[in-house]
Design a protein around this motif. Structure first.
Motif, PDB file in Angstrom:
ATOM      1  N   GLY A  11       0.833  -1.188   0.000  1.00 40.62           N
ATOM      2  CA  GLY A  11       0.000   0.000   0.000  1.00 40.62           C
ATOM      3  C   GLY A  11       0.869   1.240   0.000  1.00 40.62           C
ATOM      4  O   GLY A  11       1.983   1.235   0.538  1.00 40.62           O
ATOM      5  N   LEU A  12       0.367   2.307  -0.607  1.00 41.71           N
ATOM      6  CA  LEU A  12       1.089   3.574  -0.696  1.00 41.71           C
ATOM      7  C   LEU A  12       0.492   4.575   0.279  1.00 41.71           C
ATOM      8  O   LEU A  12      -0.723   4.763   0.335  1.00 41.71           O
ATOM      9  CB  LEU A  12       0.994   4.129  -2.119  1.00 41.71           C
ATOM     10  CG  LEU A  12       1.637   5.504  -2.361  1.00 41.71           C
ATOM     11  CD1 LEU A  12       3.154   5.378  -2.338  1.00 41.71           C
ATOM     12  CD2 LEU A  12       1.174   6.086  -3.695  1.00 41.71           C
ATOM     13  N   ILE A  13       1.364   5.227   1.055  1.00 37.56           N
ATOM     14  CA  ILE A  13       0.958   6.353   1.892  1.00 37.56           C
ATOM     15  C   ILE A  13       1.900   7.515   1.588  1.00 37.56           C
ATOM     16  O   ILE A  13       2.970   7.320   1.001  1.00 37.56           O
ATOM     17  CB  ILE A  13       1.005   6.011   3.398  1.00 37.56           C
ATOM     18  CG1 ILE A  13       2.418   5.577   3.822  1.00 37.56           C
ATOM     19  CG2 ILE A  13       0.002   4.919   3.739  1.00 37.56           C
ATOM     20  CD1 ILE A  13       2.563   5.337   5.327  1.00 37.56           C
ATOM     21  N   GLY A  14       1.515   8.728   1.957  1.00 39.95           N
ATOM     22  CA  GLY A  14       2.374   9.862   1.661  1.00 39.95           C
ATOM     23  C   GLY A  14       1.858  11.140   2.280  1.00 39.95           C
ATOM     24  O   GLY A  14       0.730  11.204   2.780  1.00 39.95           O
ATOM     25  N   ASP A  15       2.710  12.195   2.218  1.00 37.79           N
ATOM     26  CA  ASP A  15       2.350  13.484   2.815  1.00 37.79           C
ATOM     27  C   ASP A  15       2.443  14.635   1.825  1.00 37.79           C
ATOM     28  O   ASP A  15       2.494  15.790   2.197  1.00 37.79           O
ATOM     29  CB  ASP A  15       3.217  13.770   4.045  1.00 37.79           C
ATOM     30  CG  ASP A  15       4.692  13.966   3.709  1.00 37.79           C
ATOM     31  OD1 ASP A  15       5.067  13.917   2.515  1.00 37.79           O
ATOM     32  OD2 ASP A  15       5.486  14.182   4.651  1.00 37.79           O
ATOM     33  N   LEU A  16       2.493  14.338   0.517  1.00 35.89           N
ATOM     34  CA  LEU A  16       2.548  15.299  -0.587  1.00 35.89           C
ATOM     35  C   LEU A  16       3.932  15.917  -0.767  1.00 35.89           C
ATOM     36  O   LEU A  16       4.079  16.887  -1.529  1.00 35.89           O
ATOM     37  CB  LEU A  16       1.487  16.404  -0.427  1.00 35.89           C
ATOM     38  CG  LEU A  16       0.049  15.903  -0.279  1.00 35.89           C
ATOM     39  CD1 LEU A  16      -0.931  17.063  -0.270  1.00 35.89           C
ATOM     40  CD2 LEU A  16      -0.307  14.920  -1.382  1.00 35.89           C
ATOM     41  N   GLN A  17       4.936  15.355  -0.109  1.00 35.14           N
ATOM     42  CA  GLN A  17       6.323  15.704  -0.398  1.00 35.14           C
ATOM     43  C   GLN A  17       7.187  14.455  -0.536  1.00 35.14           C
ATOM     44  O   GLN A  17       8.228  14.490  -1.182  1.00 35.14           O
ATOM     45  CB  GLN A  17       6.893  16.643   0.667  1.00 35.14           C
ATOM     46  CG  GLN A  17       6.236  18.014   0.678  1.00 35.14           C
ATOM     47  CD  GLN A  17       6.979  19.025   1.533  1.00 35.14           C
ATOM     48  OE1 GLN A  17       8.164  18.900   1.806  1.00 35.14           O
ATOM     49  NE2 GLN A  17       6.261  20.055   1.964  1.00 35.14           N
ATOM     50  N   THR A  18       6.755  13.390   0.073  1.00 39.68           N
ATOM     51  CA  THR A  18       7.408  12.098  -0.067  1.00 39.68           C
ATOM     52  C   THR A  18       6.377  11.014   0.177  1.00 39.68           C
ATOM     53  O   THR A  18       5.205  11.311   0.448  1.00 39.68           O
ATOM     54  CB  THR A  18       8.604  11.968   0.884  1.00 39.68           C
ATOM     55  OG1 THR A  18       9.322  10.757   0.588  1.00 39.68           O
ATOM     56  CG2 THR A  18       8.156  11.952   2.339  1.00 39.68           C
ATOM     57  N   ALA A  19       6.793   9.766   0.056  1.00 36.97           N
ATOM     58  CA  ALA A  19       5.833   8.665   0.171  1.00 36.97           C
ATOM     59  C   ALA A  19       6.540   7.434   0.711  1.00 36.97           C
ATOM     60  O   ALA A  19       7.771   7.368   0.765  1.00 36.97           O
ATOM     61  CB  ALA A  19       5.197   8.363  -1.188  1.00 36.97           C
ATOM     62  N   ALA A  20       5.742   6.448   1.107  1.00 39.27           N
ATOM     63  CA  ALA A  20       6.270   5.194   1.644  1.00 39.27           C
ATOM     64  C   ALA A  20       5.406   4.040   1.174  1.00 39.27           C
ATOM     65  O   ALA A  20       4.217   4.213   0.867  1.00 39.27           O
ATOM     66  CB  ALA A  20       6.309   5.243   3.175  1.00 39.27           C
ATOM     67  N   LEU A  21       6.003   2.856   1.126  1.00 40.40           N
ATOM     68  CA  LEU A  21       5.286   1.636   0.784  1.00 40.40           C
ATOM     69  C   LEU A  21       5.285   0.704   1.987  1.00 40.40           C
ATOM     70  O   LEU A  21       6.325   0.498   2.627  1.00 40.40           O
ATOM     71  CB  LEU A  21       5.929   0.929  -0.402  1.00 40.40           C
ATOM     72  CG  LEU A  21       5.809   1.611  -1.772  1.00 40.40           C
ATOM     73  CD1 LEU A  21       6.512   0.769  -2.832  1.00 40.40           C
ATOM     74  CD2 LEU A  21       4.365   1.835  -2.163  1.00 40.40           C
ATOM     75  N   VAL A  22       4.122   0.140   2.282  1.00 43.49           N
ATOM     76  CA  VAL A  22       3.962  -0.801   3.386  1.00 43.49           C
ATOM     77  C   VAL A  22       3.456  -2.116   2.809  1.00 43.49           C
ATOM     78  O   VAL A  22       2.412  -2.154   2.151  1.00 43.49           O
ATOM     79  CB  VAL A  22       2.982  -0.273   4.443  1.00 43.49           C
ATOM     80  CG1 VAL A  22       2.820  -1.292   5.569  1.00 43.49           C
ATOM     81  CG2 VAL A  22       3.442   1.070   4.998  1.00 43.49           C
ATOM     82  N   ALA A  23       4.207  -3.199   3.055  1.00 37.57           N
ATOM     83  CA  ALA A  23       3.833  -4.505   2.523  1.00 37.57           C
ATOM     84  C   ALA A  23       2.684  -5.105   3.331  1.00 37.57           C
ATOM     85  O   ALA A  23       2.406  -4.707   4.476  1.00 37.57           O
ATOM     86  CB  ALA A  23       5.035  -5.444   2.541  1.00 37.57           C
ATOM     87  N   LYS A  24       2.055  -6.104   2.738  1.00 38.69           N
ATOM     88  CA  LYS A  24       0.892  -6.735   3.364  1.00 38.69           C
ATOM     89  C   LYS A  24       1.252  -7.451   4.655  1.00 38.69           C
ATOM     90  O   LYS A  24       0.369  -7.728   5.482  1.00 38.69           O
ATOM     91  CB  LYS A  24       0.245  -7.702   2.374  1.00 38.69           C
ATOM     92  CG  LYS A  24      -1.152  -8.123   2.745  1.00 38.69           C
ATOM     93  CD  LYS A  24      -1.860  -8.868   1.621  1.00 38.69           C
ATOM     94  CE  LYS A  24      -1.252 -10.232   1.386  1.00 38.69           C
ATOM     95  NZ  LYS A  24      -2.080 -11.053   0.453  1.00 38.69           N
ATOM     96  N   ASP A  25       2.551  -7.758   4.857  1.00 31.43           N
ATOM     97  CA  ASP A  25       2.951  -8.385   6.124  1.00 31.43           C
ATOM     98  C   ASP A  25       3.284  -7.359   7.195  1.00 31.43           C
ATOM     99  O   ASP A  25       3.777  -7.718   8.271  1.00 31.43           O
ATOM    100  CB  ASP A  25       4.139  -9.324   5.904  1.00 31.43           C
ATOM    101  CG  ASP A  25       5.418  -8.594   5.522  1.00 31.43           C
ATOM    102  OD1 ASP A  25       5.389  -7.356   5.341  1.00 31.43           O
ATOM    103  OD2 ASP A  25       6.465  -9.267   5.398  1.00 31.43           O
TER     104      ASP A  25
END
Length: 571
Positions: A11-25
């Motif tokens: 899944g993708l999350i972010g704050d409109l200047q950078t972002a992160a990916l979090v796996a299903k585990d």
């Protein structure tokens, strides 16, 4: 961390200047700061041993996990289901604002909603793609990791029901870890903060974290409320719109191609590019799509960013690059991270992009087409001249329009004469070949050819017979048109959506609708698309990819229009 999770299991999350990916585990395995194109702090996506990660996963129990977004937001919920209990991990990033900042927060909240569960919590940051050393300082409320260029504070959330000694934190390999047992109704959490001041972290209260969540939720729902789309595929279109917003750098309005780097187009292959930059070619479709959805502010900011690049190139008398950094810098020099093994062993891992200075004449057409779209709301050299003529005429601007018209018409005549291969009964990749190319699917969209023209109809049939596998479309055949790299490419998601549009506008509305619905089945469980899709249905290439989502939105808008006009499927 024994194996790499599938790209679609993120899944993708972010704050409109950078972002992160979090796996299903529950593993945070990609996060760059302070910008999209900055070095990674957590880069386990490219090397599970050296890249760094922040794992929050059930321990000592068989479980299944599922991910969903809080509706109308990019707040990610990862659910762990086991015979012992059910846990939920909530990840989000509070919006960072319109001014560039080194301060970025990532909130991780964990709770058990049924039964009892044990979790392994393991935070192992690795700064500057794992190349910089760091120091670790412990405080009562958390820990601070300090590298030469950046710091990361991990502050604990103090819940009143937490039992003394239950979450003793240990240090290992320059990181921190613990085993936490939570019972139904109990919770724990941490707030990661980059660019934190050198003093010690503080305990966050549950109320503070809840306030951050509600502020983030309300921001995204207000933003999404500006969308004008009310068509048949609202859920997918809105998720795509949010994904594009997550990939927009708020201080400048630039839209990156993808938040990741070095992910392979083919597992084990060498086509591993860095997409954390803004492509000039994306201006036209981006502005058009944003305006159609009602996001005029985003469209104007993006077109102004593009205009600044054009003016800089003019003033410095240098060619317009095909891509730039989000702040407009032209420096995207490419290098290889030799110490990273690459996603599932796919090396080399590239950061930067050596294609920045390639000659691609279509970018001028894309810029002018984007300006034309913006002007109306108030891909080729042929497009540049055609749009320049239209703008000059409508605005009464001084220009040598007679010469432009003559040149435009000569280009058109040349394309019709030399670009159509009589033996293939189709337009082809370039004048000296008989190879088909799926980018030809854009010809009707830019007005170069009518969708009912017999030359185009035969081209569409040829593409369907040679480049389409079910609903998936290959860009071209590398064996017939070598590009200098070994291996094969997967099907291009963008081209697959273009194919749907071409079918619809050519009168094959039923085929178009079915093909579009099939394409929706290839999305990730969260509705995300990478650049390409392998024959197995696996997402490949950088993830998620802006052009894929732009094309999905544009196709949905077009299909809605045609279906409304021709409800029985006859165009």
């Amino acid at each position: 961390m024994d194996s790499y999770p599938a790209m679609e299991a993120h899944g993708l999350i972010g704050d409109l200047q950078t972002a992160a990916l979090v796996a299903k585990d529950g593993t945070l395995d990609w996060f760059c700061a302070p910008r999209f194109d900055s070095p990674s702090l957590f880069g386990g996506l490219l090397d599970r041993h050296k890249g760094g990660h922040f794992q929050v996963s059930p321990e000592g129990v068989d479980y299944v996990s599922k991910q969903l977004y809080l509706p109308g937001t990019p707040i990610l919920i990862t659910r762990f289901l086991s015979a012992d209990g059910v846990g939920e991990l909530v990840d989000f990033m509070p919006v960072a604002g319109d001014q560039p900042t080194d301060r970025h927060r990532l909130v991780r909240m964990l709770r058990v909603v049924r039964g009892v569960m044990r979790f392994r919590v393991d935070c192992q940051p690795r700064f500057n793609y794992g190349r910089d050393p760091h120091e670790l300082d412990a405080y009562p409320a958390g820990h601070v990791f300090r590298s030469p260029a950046l710091s990361l504070a991990v502050s604990l959330v103090r819940y009143p029901e937490t039992r003394p000694g239950e979450q003793a934190i240990q240090v290992k390999d320059g990181g921190i870890w613990t085993i936490a047992t939570l019972r139904e109704g109990e919770a724990g959490g941490a707030v990661l903060e980059t660019g934190a001041p050198p003093d010690q972290p503080h305990f966050y209260t549950p109320g503070e974290v809840q306030e951050l969540l509600e502020q983030t939720r309300d921001f995204w729902r207000r933003w999404l409320g500006r969308s004008r789309y009310t068509g048949r595929w609202r859920e997918m279109v809105e998720r795509s719109a949010m994904t594009l917003k997550l990939m927009t750098y708020a201080p400048t309005g630039a839209l990156i191609a993808a938040p990741t780097a070095g992910l392979p187009e083919q597992i084990g292959g060498q086509r591993n590019w860095d997409y954390r930059y803004t492509w000039i070619r994306d201006a036209s479709i981006s502005v058009h799509t944003l305006l159609k959805l009602g996001f005029t502010d985003e469209a104007w900011r993006y077109i102004h960013w593009v205009d600044d690049r054009v003016c800089e190139a003019r003033d410095s008398e240098t060619p317009l690059q095909i891509m730039y950094r989000v702040d407009g810098s032209p420096d995207v020099a490419e290098e290889v991270l030799d110490h990273f093994e690459g996603y599932r062993g796919s090396a080399p891992v590239r950061i930067g992009n050596g294609a920045a200075n390639q000659l691609q004449l279509d970018i001028y057409g894309e810029v002018l087409n984007g300006l034309h779209e913006a002007d109306c709301h108030g891909l080729q050299t042929w497009v540049a001249l055609d749009r320049a003529v239209r703008l000059a005429g409508r605005r009464g601007r001084p220009a040598d329009t007679d010469r432009w018209v003559r040149t435009r018409n000569k280009i058109y005549a040349q394309i019709m004469d030399r670009g159509f291969h009589s033996g293939r009964d189709a337009f082809v990749q370039h004048y000296a070949t008989d190879v088909l190319d799926a980018t030809l699917l854009a010809m009707p969209a830019v007005g170069l050819v009518s969708s009912r023209d017999p030359m185009w109809q035969s081209t569409l049939r040829a593409i369907g017979a040679e480049l389409v596998s079910d609903s998936l479309v290959y860009r071209y055949d590398p064996a017939a048109s070598p590009d200098g790299l070994p291996g094969q490419e997967s099907t291009f998601t963008m081209c697959s959506f273009w194919y749907v549009r071409a079918l619809a506008e050519s009168g094959r509305l039923d085929d178009a609708t079915l093909t579009f619905e099939k394409m929706l089945t290839y999305s990730s469980p969260l509705g995300l698309y990478s650049e390409e899709i392998a024959p197995t249905g696996q997402q490949t290439g950088n993830f998620p990819q802006a052009f894929s989502h732009l094309s999905l939105i544009g196709t949905a808008l077009n299909l809605d229009r045609l279906l409304d006009a021709h409800p029985r499927g006859v165009v």
